[in-house]
Design a protein around this motif. Structure first.
Motif, PDB file in Angstrom:
ATOM      1  N   SER A 140       0.900  -1.204   0.169  1.00 38.06           N
ATOM      2  CA  SER A 140      -0.167  -0.054  -0.114  1.00 38.06           C
ATOM      3  C   SER A 140       0.716   1.250  -0.096  1.00 38.06           C
ATOM      4  O   SER A 140       0.400   2.265  -0.550  1.00 38.06           O
ATOM      5  CB  SER A 140      -1.041  -0.241   1.235  1.00 38.06           C
ATOM      6  N   SER A 141       1.960   1.297   0.646  1.00 37.92           N
ATOM      7  CA  SER A 141       2.741   2.451   0.701  1.00 37.92           C
ATOM      8  C   SER A 141       3.355   2.599  -0.691  1.00 37.92           C
ATOM      9  O   SER A 141       3.722   3.939  -1.091  1.00 37.92           O
ATOM     10  CB  SER A 141       3.844   2.560   1.873  1.00 37.92           C
ATOM     11  N   GLY A 142       3.940   1.689  -1.401  1.00 39.18           N
ATOM     12  CA  GLY A 142       4.458   1.936  -2.582  1.00 39.18           C
ATOM     13  C   GLY A 142       3.318   2.571  -3.722  1.00 39.18           C
ATOM     14  O   GLY A 142       3.464   3.192  -4.275  1.00 39.18           O
ATOM     15  N   ILE A 143       1.913   1.905  -3.252  1.00 44.90           N
ATOM     16  CA  ILE A 143       1.002   2.429  -4.470  1.00 44.90           C
ATOM     17  C   ILE A 143       0.693   3.896  -3.941  1.00 44.90           C
ATOM     18  O   ILE A 143       0.406   4.802  -4.922  1.00 44.90           O
ATOM     19  CB  ILE A 143      -0.237   1.416  -4.088  1.00 44.90           C
ATOM     20  N   ALA A 144       0.893   4.164  -2.805  1.00 43.03           N
ATOM     21  CA  ALA A 144       0.430   5.655  -2.212  1.00 43.03           C
ATOM     22  C   ALA A 144       1.475   6.361  -2.706  1.00 43.03           C
ATOM     23  O   ALA A 144       1.256   7.668  -3.218  1.00 43.03           O
ATOM     24  CB  ALA A 144       0.355   5.615  -1.032  1.00 43.03           C
ATOM     25  N   THR A 145       2.740   6.087  -2.973  1.00 46.90           N
ATOM     26  CA  THR A 145       3.833   7.036  -3.228  1.00 46.90           C
ATOM     27  C   THR A 145       3.571   7.446  -4.756  1.00 46.90           C
ATOM     28  O   THR A 145       3.576   8.569  -5.131  1.00 46.90           O
ATOM     29  CB  THR A 145       5.334   6.345  -3.070  1.00 46.90           C
ATOM     30  N   ILE A 146       3.253   6.306  -5.617  1.00 45.39           N
ATOM     31  CA  ILE A 146       2.977   6.433  -6.936  1.00 45.39           C
ATOM     32  C   ILE A 146       1.918   7.288  -7.245  1.00 45.39           C
ATOM     33  O   ILE A 146       1.792   8.177  -8.000  1.00 45.39           O
ATOM     34  CB  ILE A 146       2.949   5.155  -7.821  1.00 45.39           C
ATOM     35  N   GLN A 147       0.802   6.935  -6.571  1.00 48.28           N
ATOM     36  CA  GLN A 147      -0.464   7.685  -6.687  1.00 48.28           C
ATOM     37  C   GLN A 147      -0.575   9.129  -6.381  1.00 48.28           C
ATOM     38  O   GLN A 147      -1.192  10.030  -6.963  1.00 48.28           O
ATOM     39  CB  GLN A 147      -1.384   6.988  -5.626  1.00 48.28           C
ATOM     40  N   SER A 148       0.419   9.372  -5.528  1.00 50.54           N
ATOM     41  CA  SER A 148       0.463  11.011  -4.927  1.00 50.54           C
ATOM     42  C   SER A 148       0.918  11.703  -6.077  1.00 50.54           C
ATOM     43  O   SER A 148       0.759  12.821  -6.300  1.00 50.54           O
ATOM     44  CB  SER A 148       1.343  11.112  -3.683  1.00 50.54           C
ATOM     45  N   GLN A 149       2.166  11.127  -6.865  1.00 51.45           N
ATOM     46  CA  GLN A 149       2.548  11.656  -8.031  1.00 51.45           C
ATOM     47  C   GLN A 149       1.631  11.965  -9.093  1.00 51.45           C
ATOM     48  O   GLN A 149       1.222  12.819  -9.875  1.00 51.45           O
ATOM     49  CB  GLN A 149       3.988  11.127  -8.546  1.00 51.45           C
ATOM     50  N   LEU A 150       0.637  11.012  -9.333  1.00 45.18           N
ATOM     51  CA  LEU A 150      -0.263  10.970 -10.263  1.00 45.18           C
ATOM     52  C   LEU A 150      -1.149  11.805 -10.142  1.00 45.18           C
ATOM     53  O   LEU A 150      -1.870  12.365 -10.956  1.00 45.18           O
ATOM     54  CB  LEU A 150      -0.752   9.576 -10.499  1.00 45.18           C
ATOM     55  N   VAL A 151      -1.627  11.954  -8.866  1.00 47.00           N
ATOM     56  CA  VAL A 151      -2.741  12.893  -8.703  1.00 47.00           C
ATOM     57  C   VAL A 151      -2.432  14.235  -9.032  1.00 47.00           C
ATOM     58  O   VAL A 151      -3.177  15.050  -9.464  1.00 47.00           O
ATOM     59  CB  VAL A 151      -3.238  12.912  -6.788  1.00 47.00           C
ATOM     60  N   ASN A 152      -1.041  14.644  -8.503  1.00 54.98           N
ATOM     61  CA  ASN A 152      -0.564  16.042  -9.109  1.00 54.98           C
ATOM     62  C   ASN A 152      -0.500  16.308 -10.397  1.00 54.98           C
ATOM     63  O   ASN A 152      -0.696  17.239 -10.999  1.00 54.98           O
ATOM     64  CB  ASN A 152       0.742  16.214  -8.258  1.00 54.98           C
ATOM     65  N   LEU A 153      -0.067  15.416 -11.158  1.00 55.84           N
ATOM     66  CA  LEU A 153      -0.133  15.513 -12.703  1.00 55.84           C
ATOM     67  C   LEU A 153      -1.364  15.470 -13.312  1.00 55.84           C
ATOM     68  O   LEU A 153      -1.598  15.966 -14.265  1.00 55.84           O
ATOM     69  CB  LEU A 153       0.808  14.234 -13.151  1.00 55.84           C
ATOM     70  N   ARG A 154      -2.257  14.563 -12.705  1.00 54.34           N
ATOM     71  CA  ARG A 154      -3.739  14.668 -13.153  1.00 54.34           C
ATOM     72  C   ARG A 154      -4.377  16.046 -12.855  1.00 54.34           C
ATOM     73  O   ARG A 154      -4.840  16.782 -13.978  1.00 54.34           O
ATOM     74  CB  ARG A 154      -4.453  13.607 -12.568  1.00 54.34           C
ATOM     75  N   GLU A 155      -4.129  16.518 -11.758  1.00 59.26           N
ATOM     76  CA  GLU A 155      -4.786  17.841 -11.757  1.00 59.26           C
ATOM     77  C   GLU A 155      -3.991  19.114 -12.280  1.00 59.26           C
ATOM     78  O   GLU A 155      -4.584  20.199 -12.881  1.00 59.26           O
ATOM     79  CB  GLU A 155      -4.694  18.341 -10.076  1.00 59.26           C
ATOM     80  N   GLY A 156      -2.885  18.794 -12.727  1.00 55.25           N
ATOM     81  CA  GLY A 156      -2.000  19.701 -13.580  1.00 55.25           C
ATOM     82  C   GLY A 156      -2.187  19.629 -15.054  1.00 55.25           C
ATOM     83  O   GLY A 156      -1.640  20.026 -15.944  1.00 55.25           O
ATOM     84  N   ASP A 157      -3.119  18.698 -15.368  1.00 52.77           N
ATOM     85  CA  ASP A 157      -3.435  18.164 -16.729  1.00 52.77           C
ATOM     86  C   ASP A 157      -2.540  17.892 -17.706  1.00 52.77           C
ATOM     87  O   ASP A 157      -2.377  17.771 -18.937  1.00 52.77           O
ATOM     88  CB  ASP A 157      -4.260  19.381 -17.528  1.00 52.77           C
ATOM     89  N   PHE A 158      -1.556  17.290 -16.843  1.00 51.79           N
ATOM     90  CA  PHE A 158      -0.429  16.500 -17.551  1.00 51.79           C
ATOM     91  C   PHE A 158      -0.841  15.087 -18.142  1.00 51.79           C
ATOM     92  O   PHE A 158      -0.399  14.609 -19.168  1.00 51.79           O
ATOM     93  CB  PHE A 158       0.832  16.272 -16.770  1.00 51.79           C
TER      94      PHE A 158
END
Length: 842
Positions: free
Chosen positions: A759-777
């Motif tokens: 779960s911590s590995g998923i969370a680390t990756i997901q936190s980066q993905l959230v930022n990029l999704r909200e930045g429309d990358f």
């Protein structure tokens, strides 16, 4: 010349221009320590020219280097400070400009510094080797010859080997073996005649095409539409090829023919056209300056229009009647239709073929030892599917002779030179063939000349064969509509796929599992090898469709994402672009349209499970399994490679898990395998540092652009072998299989305690993905795909360090694949790409 084994420990290239730098690049691709010389530059930085040339190598496309880090292995040098280093070089290749006086001056300068056994060779494309040899001290001339690489040296298979009058025979044999195995080349021994073999024939063909294009008043783009893939030549055809070669280089070769071949019956055509000279004077030299016959303006291709002397949008049509007759499966019928048609485009094609055949027949004895050397030189150097004599033979030798003679007598041909007597002799023979299993026609003896008996060619179990040469692929063990398992008497079973592009469907999966069982019972090892590339275009869940091919002329790889970034943030910014770059490729690999329409998702899931079982069977079979890879190994093909005990791959293997490009993820064991490898490299039980890199590779749909890069990306292991010559692939793969069998092979134990990132590995990756999704990358669906990949590779929502087995990952793969497949957006991506040929971001 020494009798002991010939080794090239160190080489030097003289001249850091386009060809010199790329030859140096290919030498380091082959792990040969290489010096690159150039004239000294600035006083405080005398190697500046070489340094700039090496930096340019890192940016060129197609890439001259198998991996960018190889650039650091090229040692810069200059003629003022470093000539002493030449004494330690086993091979020195001169690659400076095509000026006889400059080359001779350089030879005089460097000769005193050569080692006792150094071989010195010129990369000249057409200057006389014997005249160049005169600049060498008499005592060294036996170690001098020509080695003519074709551009780009990494990708083009042909190297012409040209001896001078006193070149040592043993030295030439050693050099040929080095070029074939170490550099992966197809070597043709050429006579010392202007432009040797390939350029002599290829440039004449280009001149004849130019001539007839003017006669029929066709535009450059019209000529290219007719002389590319339509007739079995590269899509760069005629004038795009000229742009790639360089218009100044083309003019030089034409002028060489004009100046050195005064008695050639076609001499009056060896003239640089006014339009070509005009472009050169304007600096429009072709691809290297982004303007020549063609010019790209924004996203559109424009072509020079001679009537207006301006560029216009490139557009040309091929006559429907011509398209129809070119589809005739019988070459004799096809050429009869071309010859008899009154349609201008058909008449044009007959004219260029007629004059090509005529020229090759008249010049054969002067330029080559046999018809095989001409055909292979043209195929390997210019990327034609067949050489001129092969085309002539399949079209009906005797009939073509009659038509050529008619056109000579009526003045339609470019020259009135009579066909040589040997042509008539072949026409009057029973077989009317210049290529047979016994050899190819040699005009000097009037007999068939067999292939070279040098030991190096014993490694080529199935060499590049010509029309008239039959390849018998061993004795069949079993055969289905999808696969054939066979052997050749050494205890090694070979499995070859029969599907289009060697895609993997249910029938192939059945064949793989049957082959493993058969090999376990009766054979020492199993090798998966295809009779021709690619290794496999991947999973075919419903049917295979046509895929893009590697351009033989340019040697370019299929479209691929950028090199793997070092920073996670950088990776995710490139996610969208990278996914779109491979979406068309993957959609053609995974044609799911019919299954989706019929909602056969349960059948798809069953096939995915069967795919996983086949991969695991390769991994845990009781006999060693070896994947022999050449060309594309995509998706499921890559997963088979990853699960075999060993992979042997040609340098030009393009390997990757590319499923995310159409909204899916690898589910034939690819995600599982990367998770297992990350656990293997885990420090303190934490697989995440390695897993993060592998996640980037999968989520970006990274396609390795060489076997060396496949090792960097993790698709190949460090223990896997890279082969330079694709025709030696099966020999080396079988040797690897035998070596494994000789060790008393046992399969690896099944892994039952694999630590997960959880779960911590998923969370680390997901936190980066959230930022990029909200930045429309990335889009919402990009985010979903990436999180599914992370979920599978991290082992799901478990406590970090939890121990699972391989089946756990395989179940996660299947579930995530089916969840993505069921989404409307993944279905829309696949359907859109199949319909339009373009990627969809939704």
């Amino acid at each position: 010349m020494r009798d002991q084994r010939f080794l090239v420990r160190k080489a030097a290239v003289l001249g850091a221009g386009v060809m010199g730098a790329q030859i140096a690049a290919h030498l380091v691709n082959a792990n040969i320590e290489t010096l690159l010389f150039e004239l000294p530059g600035e006083e405080d930085n005398p190697n500046v020219s070489v340094i700039k040339a090496v930096e340019k190598l890192k940016k060129q496309e197609p890439a001259p280097l198998s991996i960018k880090t190889k650039a650091a292995c090229i040692q810069p040098a200059n003629y003022d400070q470093h000539l002493e280093l030449l004494k330690d070089c086993d091979l020195v290749i001169e690659a400076i400009a095509e000026r006889m006086d400059w080359k001779r001056d350089l030879y005089v300068k460097v000769a005193p510094y050569l080692g006792e056994h150094t071989i010195f060779a010129s990369n000249t494309s057409g200057l006389s080797i014997n005249q160049l040899a005169e600049a060498f001290p008499q005592a060294l001339r036996h170690r001098f010859c020509g080695i003519h690489f074709f551009n780009p040296p990494r990708y083009m298979h042909l190297v012409e080997l040209i001896p001078c009058q006193i070149s040592d025979a043993a030295m030439l044999d050693h050099l040929e073996e080095f070029l074939v195995t170490d550099l992966g080349k197809g070597v043709i021994r050429a006579k010392d005649t202007p432009n040797f073999i390939a350029n002599r024939i290829g440039v004449f063909s280009l001149l004849a095409t130019m001539h007839h294009g003017r006669e029929f008043n066709f535009g450059f783009d019209q000529v290219d539409a007719l002389t590319g893939s339509l007739i079995g030549r590269p899509k760069s055809a005629t004038f795009r090829t000229a742009d790639v070669v360089g218009l100044d280089t083309l003019a030089h070769v034409i002028n060489t023919m004009r100046d050195t071949l005064p008695d050639d019956p076609w001499h009056r055509y060896f003239v640089v056209p006014e339009w070509l000279q005009g472009l050169i004077e304007k600096g429009a030299l072709g691809e290297k300056v982004k303007r020549g016959v063609y010019q790209k303006i924004k996203s559109e291709i424009h072509v020079l229009d001679l009537s207006t002397q301006a560029y216009r949008l490139s557009a040309s049509d091929v006559n429907e009647e011509l398209k129809r007759l070119l589809k005739y499966s019988n070459p004799a019928e096809k050429f009869a239709a071309l010859h008899n048609s009154q349609q201008p485009q058909a008449q044009f094609l007959w004219s260029i073929f007629r004059d090509l055949f005529h020229y090759c027949a008249v010049q054969l004895e002067a330029i080559a030892d046999n018809t095989r050397d001409v055909d292979l030189a043209v195929r390997w150097g210019f990327g034609w599917n067949q050489g001129p004599f092969e085309i002539w033979q399949t079209a009906g030798w005797g009939q073509i002779v009659e038509w050529i003679q008619e056109d000579i007598s009526t003045g339609k041909s470019m020259s009135q030179a009579p066909l040589p007597q040997w042509v008539m002799t072949i026409a009057a023979s029973d077989k009317q063939s210049v290529h047979t299993d016994q050899g190819s026609f040699a005009p000097a003896s009037g007999e068939l000349q067999p292939r070279s008996e040098l030991p190096v060619y014993q490694r080529q179990l199935f060499p590049d064969r010509l029309v008239g040469e039959e390849a018998i692929y061993g004795e069949t063990i079993f055969e289905t509509d999808a696969v054939r398992m066979w052997q050749s008497g050494d205890g090694i079973a070979i499995l070859s796929f029969k599907s289009k592009m060697h895609t993997i469907g249910v029938d192939v999966l059945d064949g793989v599992q049957q082959a493993v069982k058969e090999a376990e019972q009766n054979w020492r090892a199993l090798v998966i090898w295809q009779t021709e590339p690619p290794f496999s275009a991947g999973a075919n869940l419903q049917k295979a469709t046509e895929r893009p091919k590697i351009d033989a002329q340019h040697g370019s790889a299929p479209s691929a994402p950028p090199q793997p970034p070092t920073a996670f943030q950088s990776f995710m910014k490139k996610f969208r672009k990278s996914a779109q770059a491979t979406v068309l490729q993957v959609a053609r690999e995974l044609d799911l349209a019919d299954a989706l329409m019929a909602k056969k998702l349960a059948e798809v899931e069953g096939m995915i499970k069967q795919f996983q079982q086949a991969s695991q069977a390769l991994r845990y079979s009781m006999i060693p399994t070896v994947a022999a890879v050449d060309g594309l190994a995509l998706g499921g093909g890559c997963e088979f490679v990853m699960h075999c005990d060993r992979a042997v791959a040609t340098l030009e293997s393009y390997i990757g898990l590319v499923e995310t490009g159409v909204g899916l993820l690898p589910a034939g064991g690819g995600c599982k395998e990367f998770a297992v490898r990350a656990a293997h490299y885990a420090k303190d039980g934490d697989p995440f540092p390695s897993l993060k890199y592998y996640f980037q590779t999968v989520a970006m749909a990274e396609l390795a652009r060489s076997a060396e890069q496949a090792k960097e990306l993790g698709y190949l292991r460090l223990a896997d072998t890279v082969v330079m010559n694709r025709f030696e692939l099966l020999h080396v793969a079988k040797a690897q299989a035998i070596a494994l069998a000789e060790t008393g092979y046992r399969p690896p134990l099944r892994l039952r305690e694999i630590p997960v990132a959880g779960s911590s590995g998923i969370a680390t990756i997901q936190s980066q993905l959230v930022n990029l999704r909200e930045g429309d990358f990335i889009s919402e669906h990009d985010y979903l795909i990436a999180t599914k990949v992370a979920h599978v590779m991290c082992g799901g929502d478990l406590t970090p360090g939890s121990l699972v087995d391989e089946d756990w990952f395989l179940e996660l793969e299947r579930a995530a694949f089916m969840e993505l497949l069921a989404t409307e957006k993944t279905q829309a991506r696949i359907a859109h790409t199949l319909k339009t040929g373009k990627p969809l971001r939704n």
